[in-house]
Design a protein around this motif. Structure first.
Motif, PDB file in Angstrom:
ATOM      1  N   CYS A   1      17.770  -4.400 -14.630  1.00 12.08           N
ATOM      2  CA  CYS A   1      18.066  -4.338 -15.920  1.00 12.08           C
ATOM      3  C   CYS A   1      17.749  -3.122 -16.496  1.00 12.08           C
ATOM      4  O   CYS A   1      16.799  -2.559 -16.351  1.00 12.08           O
ATOM      5  CB  CYS A   1      17.173  -5.329 -16.715  1.00 12.08           C
TER       6      CYS A   1
ATOM      7  N   PHE B   1      18.018  -2.398 -19.567  1.00 14.07           N
ATOM      8  CA  PHE B   1      17.801  -2.616 -20.943  1.00 14.07           C
ATOM      9  C   PHE B   1      16.044  -3.017 -21.177  1.00 14.07           C
ATOM     10  O   PHE B   1      15.793  -3.457 -22.052  1.00 14.07           O
ATOM     11  CB  PHE B   1      18.544  -3.369 -21.702  1.00 14.07           C
TER      12      PHE B   1
ATOM     13  N   CYS C   1      18.548  -8.159 -24.661  1.00 16.57           N
ATOM     14  CA  CYS C   1      19.603  -8.512 -23.550  1.00 16.57           C
ATOM     15  C   CYS C   1      20.983  -8.135 -24.152  1.00 16.57           C
ATOM     16  O   CYS C   1      21.216  -8.631 -25.483  1.00 16.57           O
ATOM     17  CB  CYS C   1      19.432  -9.888 -23.215  1.00 16.57           C
ATOM     18  N   THR C   2      21.753  -7.285 -23.463  1.00 15.58           N
ATOM     19  CA  THR C   2      23.209  -6.767 -23.800  1.00 15.58           C
ATOM     20  C   THR C   2      24.109  -7.636 -23.147  1.00 15.58           C
ATOM     21  O   THR C   2      25.433  -7.444 -23.162  1.00 15.58           O
ATOM     22  CB  THR C   2      23.260  -5.343 -23.481  1.00 15.58           C
ATOM     23  N   ALA C   3      23.667  -8.575 -22.384  1.00 16.99           N
ATOM     24  CA  ALA C   3      24.677  -9.418 -21.507  1.00 16.99           C
ATOM     25  C   ALA C   3      25.328  -8.627 -20.640  1.00 16.99           C
ATOM     26  O   ALA C   3      26.734  -8.812 -20.656  1.00 16.99           O
ATOM     27  CB  ALA C   3      25.452 -10.208 -22.235  1.00 16.99           C
ATOM     28  N   CYS C   4      24.869  -7.431 -19.959  1.00 18.00           N
ATOM     29  CA  CYS C   4      25.515  -6.566 -19.135  1.00 18.00           C
ATOM     30  C   CYS C   4      25.964  -7.229 -17.994  1.00 18.00           C
ATOM     31  O   CYS C   4      26.819  -6.574 -17.071  1.00 18.00           O
ATOM     32  CB  CYS C   4      24.840  -5.362 -19.164  1.00 18.00           C
ATOM     33  N   ASN C   5      25.547  -8.371 -17.405  1.00 20.47           N
ATOM     34  CA  ASN C   5      25.882  -9.151 -16.344  1.00 20.47           C
ATOM     35  C   ASN C   5      25.133  -8.615 -14.953  1.00 20.47           C
ATOM     36  O   ASN C   5      25.101  -9.056 -13.644  1.00 20.47           O
ATOM     37  CB  ASN C   5      27.268  -9.095 -16.052  1.00 20.47           C
TER      38      ASN C   5
ATOM     39  N   CYS D   1      22.004  -8.398 -13.995  1.00 19.26           N
ATOM     40  CA  CYS D   1      21.056  -9.407 -13.258  1.00 19.26           C
ATOM     41  C   CYS D   1      21.743 -10.847 -12.773  1.00 19.26           C
ATOM     42  O   CYS D   1      21.338 -11.295 -11.697  1.00 19.26           O
ATOM     43  CB  CYS D   1      19.897 -10.023 -14.162  1.00 19.26           C
TER      44      CYS D   1
HETATM   45  S1  SF4 Z   1      22.358  -9.371 -18.899  1.00 19.37           S
HETATM   46 FE1  SF4 Z   1      20.641  -9.377 -17.472  1.00 19.37          FE
HETATM   47  S2  SF4 Z   1      20.546  -7.121 -16.848  1.00 19.37           S
HETATM   48 FE2  SF4 Z   1      21.812  -7.092 -18.495  1.00 19.37          FE
HETATM   49  S3  SF4 Z   1      20.517  -6.675 -20.238  1.00 19.37           S
HETATM   50 FE3  SF4 Z   1      20.664  -8.759 -20.249  1.00 19.37          FE
HETATM   51  S4  SF4 Z   1      18.716  -9.234 -18.866  1.00 19.37           S
HETATM   52 FE4  SF4 Z   1      19.163  -7.276 -18.621  1.00 19.37          FE
END
Ligand code: SF4
Ligand code: SF4
Ligand code: SF4
Ligand code: SF4
Lengths: 304, 443
Positions: free
Chosen positions: A157, A159, A178-182, A184
């Motif tokens: 992660c 962020f 969390c930016t939902a970057c995928n 993880c």
């Molecule tokens: S999607 Fe997962 S890796 Fe991405 S910012 Fe959210 S928690 Fe962190």
């Protein structure tokens, strides 16, 4: 002596001038005309270079946006709809708003619910502990689906949005970060993490379990496993719950957050997060319902 | 100068504690649980139901595809349940649990001790019998034997290489088999030669098994075309490519199969199973397992039924020692640490090794000091020190160029590394990802 100095200066300057002329023509000949909009788009992007868009970084994503005919399949999860709107403005292309999402960890198997039945001898300092454990066997508990707790998701992660809770030994997501970057989701070898649609108050109801074994076997491995008893499915007024492969799943888009299923679940596998506290009565009642499987199936039979 | 393979190799201590222990027949346990996936390839399909009565040798699951194998009952009794239970992989797999009642064998199985030398069957008939008997490679790889015997069109087999090296420390099952069942093995080898239509077979045996070499050399005089090749001790000589290099001095190209250099490799245990299947009509439902370890009271070689819980084997060897740190299925180099000892033994279980706690623990990992010991140890000529960080950082294109797919997961690199780096752990992860990328590219 001075002669040598002068000659040296003259020779070097001449070489310099000749090289400059050659370089000028070469540059003219091989000049790459880059679309100036790429720079503009890149500026608009968050420069997180996280790869959440599916490209190696922000610039390749900007290039793809400029090249693409429409922006339907291009999305920067970190920037979200606002950034995509400004990218659309720069390029004069239409942008469809996408629901914002957040990572959700679907396992509640803390050690008090899920006994360790072996010890994984992880090499010290390994950055890919979960992946390594997964490559060797089903995991150190009797649930072969659940979280391994090694924190591969935490390591990727960018962020600082996901951390292992030392008490539950499970990862927890900080919704605001969390930016939902995928990242993880991809890193987790057990496919536990899911991106779910966010709503206004960041409230969530989800089945926090991925165990696809039959009920008895799932419950033996973990006290808070989904046993696919169908109770939540029956109680849900909005048909938001499906049960397949011995596992219940709540569709975040259909769920109206009524919380009926949460109190129905005999194993507390459904979590509600971000809601105000319930009236005490329900809370205590829920905690005391230590329903075991035998009783449950008996009750089911009586009902029929 | 004895022969061996040319690249890499290591010399871990032998520890063949059970080499002098004759094979002991272990009576059937009270209950067996037989997994339907004991081989590489598709799992078999169960053909019995709950409460069915079965006899020893009766088929309970049929081969589920081209690369798959039949599974037979190893005991007589009643099918108690057919459900998922933990096996040696640490995952739950479908298995058939049978409650043992008596020991009633199928009438078709010839239980007389006489050795039948003559085999008049054709190659096709031999292969058919091997398929029916559910034989898989007993060296540990468990690749269905019949598939290896069907030579692809355009290629010809010239030599059959028989693996009697047993290069894993501790294990002695093959060693004992060569001493006690040498003649049967050689009949099995000649049957395999007939199936492959070759007239030359070489049995490679490492020269730490002098008695087995002497016995096999004496017996082999009676068999045409079979020669015994003593080999210098070096791990991993039992790897197909290494054994071919050592025995016939041919090099299997990267990504190629042994047949591409005209050879087929089979294990001595497999040859014995082939003998029993073809000459005695006996399906593969028991095998020799070494139970060993420095703190084990009575290290032993057992002939045990498939599906026997490992706890029974350990009990028979004097019980689980107090200082047990890891229970390993297989040898110390390539074996797999088990989640618990209740899992059943399968066709691929060549040994059960009990490691004391202090030997079992990983040692402290330190930085790579660029000593290149892993490079000189790697039998495939790879550069493990380089592949580890490439895998860690997910640089898969470079990893593919480093020929990560050639890695045979022998563990020589991790074993020699003076900094105790988990080289193979990372290489294995990289291999899985590169393999997936290559497969998706083919589609
Ligand atoms: S999607 Fe997962 S890796 Fe991405 S910012 Fe959210 S928690 Fe962190
Ligand atoms: S969620 Fe997945 S990656 Fe994260 S600690 Fe658990 S198993 Fe590991
Ligand atoms: S009520 Fe709970 S255990 Fe039953 S199916 Fe739903 S989530 Fe699973
Ligand atoms: S495990 Fe792979 S890389 Fe390591 S020595 Fe063996 S073949 Fe070479």
């Amino acid at each position: 002596m001075t002669d040598i100095v002068i000659y040296t200066i003259i020779t070097i300057s001449t070489i310099g001038v000749i090289a400059a002329v050659i370089l000028y023509f070469v540059a003219q000949k091989f000049q790459v005309i880059e679309d100036p909009r790429i720079d503009l788009v890149e500026e608009a992007l968050p420069s997180a270079n996280c790869g959440g868009c599916g490209f190696p970084g922000c610039r390749p994503f900007a290039e793809a946006c400029v090249k693409a005919e429409n922006l339907d399949n291009l999305f920067c999860p970190v920037g979200g709809n606002d950034v995509m709107a400004s990218v659309g403005k720069i390029l004069g292309k239409e942008v469809l708003a996408v629901d914002s999402k957040v990572a959700v960890v679907r396992c509640s198997g803390a050690p008090q619910f899920r006994k360790n039945t072996s010890i994984f001898d992880s090499p010290q300092g390994a950055t890919l502990s979960c992946a390594m454990e997964h490559a060797l066997y089903g995991g150190h508990t009797d649930c072969t689906y659940g979280c391994l707790g090694g924190g591969d998701c935490v390591a990727v992660c960018n962020f600082d949005a996901i951390h292992i809770n030392p008490i539950t030994q499970l990862p927890e997501v900080i919704d605001e970060k969390c930016t939902a970057c995928n990242a993880c989701v991809v890193a987790c070898p057990k496919d536990i993490i899911e991106l779910r649609t966010r709503n206004k108050k960041d409230r969530k109801i989800f089945v926090s379990c991925v165990n696809m074994d039959k009920g008895v076997s799932a419950k033996k491995a973990c006290d808070v496993a989904c046993i696919a008893c169908n109770k939540c499915f029956k109680v849900c007024p909005y048909n938001a719950i499906t049960i397949s492969n011995n596992l219940a799943f709540i569709d975040a888009d259909a769920c109206k957050l009524c919380r009926k299923c949460v109190s129905e679940c005999p194993t507390n596998a459904i979590l509600e997060i971000g809601f105000p506290e319930r009236k005490i009565k329900v809370e205590t009642e829920k905690k005391e319902t230590e329903i075991n499987l035998v009783e449950m199936s008996k009750k089911n039979k009586e009902n029929e | 100068m004895l022969k061996t393979f040319s690249k890499g190799g290591i010399h871990p201590p032998d520890n063949k504690l059970s080499a002098e222990k004759a094979i002991e027949v272990l009576p059937p346990p009270e209950m067996v649980s037989i997994p339907i996936s004991q081989h590489i390839g598709a799992p078999a399909k169960v053909v019995v139901k709950k409460n069915d009565k079965v006899k020893v040798g009766q088929i309970i699951a049929e081969s589920g595809g081209f690369v798959s194998a039949n599974i037979h009952s190893s005991v007589s009794g009643t099918v108690l349940k057919i459900e998922e239970t933990f096996d040696a992989s640490g995952y739950k797999r479908m298995s058939v649990t049978i409650k043992v009642e008596g020991d009633e064998w199928l009438e078709t199985i010839d239980r007389k001790p006489e050795i039948i030398q003559e085999c008049l069957l054709s190659a096709e008939e031999i292969i058919a019998k091997i398929t029916t008997a559910g034989i898989v490679g007993l060296g540990g790889a468990t690749f269905p034997t019949q598939v290896k015997l069907m030579v692809p069109r355009g290629m010809t087999a010239e030599v059959l290489v028989i693996n009697g090296v047993e290069c894993e420390p501790y294990l002695t099952a093959d060693d004992r088999l060569m001493l006690e069942k040498g003649e049967e093995i050689l009949v099995g080898v000649s049957i395999l030669m007939k199936a492959l239509n070759v007239n030359k077979a070489i049995v490679g045996i490492e020269n730490n098994k002098l008695l087995a070499i002497a016995n096999m050399e004496k017996l082999a005089k009676k068999f045409q075309g079979i020669s015994i090749q003593p080999l210098k001790v070096s791990y991993p000589q039992g790897g197909e490519k290494q054994l071919i290099k050592a025995c016939i001095n041919r090099e299997v190209p990267s990504g190629g199969l042994p047949i591409s250099v005209g050879s087929v490799v089979q294990n001595v245990g497999t040859a014995f199973a082939v003998y029993e299947a073809v000459q005695k009509n006996k399906p593969l439902f028991e095998r020799v397992v070494t139970v060993t370890g420095k703190s084990v009271k009575k290290p032993a070689n057992f002939l045990a039924r498939i599906g026997t819980p490992l706890t029974n084997l350990i009990e028979a060897a004097g019980g689980l020692p107090d200082d047990t740190g890891k229970i390993v299925s297989g040898g110390p180099m390539m074996g797999k640490a088990l989640k618990n000892a209740e899992v059943p033994m399968t066709k691929g279980t060549s040994g059960v090794l009990i490691l004391p706690t202090e030997e079992a623990k990983r040692k402290t990992v330190q930085e790579c000091i660029r000593c290149a010991k892993c490079v000189s140890a790697c039998p495939m000529g790879l550069e493990p020190y380089l592949m580890m960080p490439l895998s860690e950082r997910k640089i898969f294109d470079k990893l593919e160029k480093e020929r990560v797919m050639d890695c045979i997961e022998c563990g020589s690199c991790s074993y020699t590394c003076p900094s105790n780096r988990p080289l193979l752990d990372y290489i294995r992860l990289g291999k899985a990802s590169v393999g997936a990328i290559m497969r998706s590219r083919k589609k």
